[in-house]
Design a protein around this motif. Structure first.
Motif, short mmCIF file in Angstrom:
data_model
loop_
_atom_site.label_atom_id
_atom_site.label_comp_id
_atom_site.label_asym_id
_atom_site.label_seq_id
_atom_site.Cartn_x
_atom_site.Cartn_y
_atom_site.Cartn_z
N ILE A 41 0.84 -1.20 0.00
CA ILE A 41 0.00 0.00 0.00
C ILE A 41 0.87 1.25 0.00
N ARG A 44 2.44 1.60 -3.43
CA ARG A 44 1.45 1.97 -4.45
C ARG A 44 1.12 3.47 -4.40
N HIS A 45 1.17 4.06 -3.22
CA HIS A 45 0.79 5.46 -3.04
C HIS A 45 1.98 6.37 -2.72
N GLU A 48 2.23 10.13 -3.57
CA GLU A 48 1.30 11.10 -2.99
C GLU A 48 1.19 11.05 -1.47
N VAL A 49 1.62 9.94 -0.86
CA VAL A 49 1.46 9.78 0.58
C VAL A 49 2.72 9.17 1.17
N TRP A 69 0.89 10.56 8.69
CA TRP A 69 0.71 10.52 7.23
C TRP A 69 0.83 11.93 6.67
N ALA A 71 0.13 13.78 3.00
CA ALA A 71 -0.50 13.51 1.71
C ALA A 71 -0.56 14.77 0.87
N ALA A 76 -5.81 11.39 -1.86
CA ALA A 76 -4.69 10.44 -1.77
C ALA A 76 -4.68 9.77 -0.40
N TYR A 77 -4.86 10.55 0.65
CA TYR A 77 -4.93 9.98 2.00
C TYR A 77 -6.12 9.02 2.12
N MET A 79 -7.52 7.24 -0.11
CA MET A 79 -7.27 6.00 -0.83
C MET A 79 -6.37 5.06 -0.02
N VAL A 80 -5.41 5.61 0.71
CA VAL A 80 -4.57 4.80 1.58
C VAL A 80 -5.41 4.18 2.69
#
Length: 119
Positions: A41, A44-45, A48-49, A69, A71, A76-77, A79-80
């Motif tokens: 995860i 993948r992000h 952006e994060v 976090w 972001a 974007a946050y 989605m995480v």
């Protein structure tokens, strides 16, 4: 975040508490579970994060860790979090105690002022 990523627009302090199930795993098992469920995860992000992990069980009984976090957008946050909720880390291995979102130096930006710093 990578060096070419945009500056964060949102910082979230996620206060979590380990569960007895998580603590029942050996250190090696915990590392394997993190690599299996959380690392993909984060990768993948990653554009952006970003996430930092703080152990605080030495000083608090209410929470054991703080996940910080950063972001580049609220989406974007989100989605995480959606991805994490599909893993056993969300409310199985860790209880999510509190989520505190914030915007760094928003007061200074909103009033066109220099940010207060200690440095």
């Amino acid at each position: 975040m990578t060096s070419s990523a945009k500056a964060p627009v949102l910082t979230v302090f996620m206060l979590v508490k380990t569960t007895p199930e998580w603590l029942g795993f050996s250190v090696d098992e915990r590392s394997t579970l993190l690599a299996e469920h959380v690392e993909p995860i984060l990768k993948r992000h990653a554009d952006e994060v970003s996430m930092r992990f703080y152990d605080i069980e030495f000083y608090s009984a209410r929470v054991t860790d703080i996940w910080v976090w950063n972001a580049t957008s609220h989406h974007a946050y989100e989605m995480v979090v959606e991805a994490l909720r599909e893993t056993p880390f969300w409310d199985r291995y860790f209880d999510i105690v509190e989520i505190l979102p914030g915007v760094e130096n928003a007061y200074a930006k909103n009033y066109d002022r220099d940010a207060l710093t200690a440095a």
